[in-house]
Design a protein around this motif. Structure first.
Motif, PDB file in Angstrom:
ATOM      1  N   HIS A  32       1.047  -1.072   0.153  1.00  0.00           N
ATOM      2  CA  HIS A  32       0.304   0.028  -0.159  1.00  0.00           C
ATOM      3  C   HIS A  32       0.220   1.069   0.088  1.00  0.00           C
ATOM      4  O   HIS A  32       0.718   2.071  -0.505  1.00  0.00           O
ATOM      5  N   THR A  47      -6.840   2.984   1.698  1.00  0.00           N
ATOM      6  CA  THR A  47      -8.013   1.830   2.417  1.00  0.00           C
ATOM      7  C   THR A  47      -9.369   2.481   2.779  1.00  0.00           C
ATOM      8  O   THR A  47     -10.260   2.377   2.757  1.00  0.00           O
ATOM      9  N   TYR A  48      -9.372   3.932   2.345  1.00  0.00           N
ATOM     10  CA  TYR A  48     -10.862   4.354   1.306  1.00  0.00           C
ATOM     11  C   TYR A  48     -11.340   4.172   0.140  1.00  0.00           C
ATOM     12  O   TYR A  48     -12.325   3.598   0.552  1.00  0.00           O
ATOM     13  N   ALA A  51     -10.763  -1.619   0.045  1.00  0.00           N
ATOM     14  CA  ALA A  51     -11.142  -2.690   1.541  1.00  0.00           C
ATOM     15  C   ALA A  51      -9.216  -2.862   1.791  1.00  0.00           C
ATOM     16  O   ALA A  51      -8.996  -3.075   2.816  1.00  0.00           O
ATOM     17  N   ASP A  52      -8.825  -3.826   0.960  1.00  0.00           N
ATOM     18  CA  ASP A  52      -7.910  -4.341   0.873  1.00  0.00           C
ATOM     19  C   ASP A  52      -6.670  -5.054  -0.638  1.00  0.00           C
ATOM     20  O   ASP A  52      -7.857  -3.965  -1.652  1.00  0.00           O
TER      21      ASP A  52
END
Length: 184
Positions: A32, A47-48, A51-52
């Motif tokens: 990320h 993450t906004y 979801a993953d």
């Protein structure tokens, strides 16, 4: 990092950055944090919008597969006759499916991910289905399946072999394969 209050393209930029990060670092090296840095977005944006990591990878690889499928369809759109089909397939094998070394990496990373995680096989399944549908304009469904597999194999060999493979050799292999395929 630039802070953007209103950034309607952020999600798309993250998806494109995920592909660039995978091409540079491989799936194992994609995080990320690296994607956010490449996209020039706050880490929280990851993450906004997703979801993953799997959701981001599904979106990114779906976008990539659709882009390659369009390239495939565009190259075969105006083909008529065996000679043009052979030339078009050779074009795809030698440079149409991969416009850059990053395309080779992304293709092989997607294959590996789909082999490891069955839920990613939907992406490769859809991609292969689109390729076969284009080929079925020129041959029956069984032959389209076989020619699609031939294209994938030739693409991998041409892309990874340390000895450069000639386009003439590729055309000869395609022509040999198409000898028993009835034209549509």
């Amino acid at each position: 990092m630039n802070q953007r209050r209103h950034d309607p393209d952020r999600r798309d930029r993250i998806i494109d950055s995920a592909l660039a990060t995978i091409a540079e670092h491989g799936l194992a090296g994609t995080t990320h944090r690296k994607v956010a840095k490449h996209a020039d977005v706050p880490l929280g944006s990851m993450t906004y919008h997703f979801a993953d990591m799997d959701e981001l990878l599904r979106e990114a690889f779906t976008r990539y597969a659709k882009r390659i499928a369009r390239r495939f369809a565009d190259r075969l759109a105006a083909v008529s006759g065996t000679d043009q089909l052979v030339a078009a397939i050779a074009d795809l094998v030698h440079h149409g499916l991969s416009e850059s070394p990053e395309d080779v990496v992304l293709t092989l990373e997607l294959y590996t991910l789909a082999a490891r995680k069955p839920d990613f096989r939907r992406i490769t399944h859809d991609w292969m289905g689109q390729s076969r549908a284009v080929l079925e304009r020129h041959m029956d469904a069984t032959a389209a399946f076989e020619v699609d597999a031939l294209i994938e194999g030739l693409f991998i060999h041409v892309s990874l072999d340390q000895q450069p493979r000639s386009r003439t050799g590729t055309e000869r292999a395609i022509r040999r394969f198409l000898t028993d395929v009835p034209a549509r």
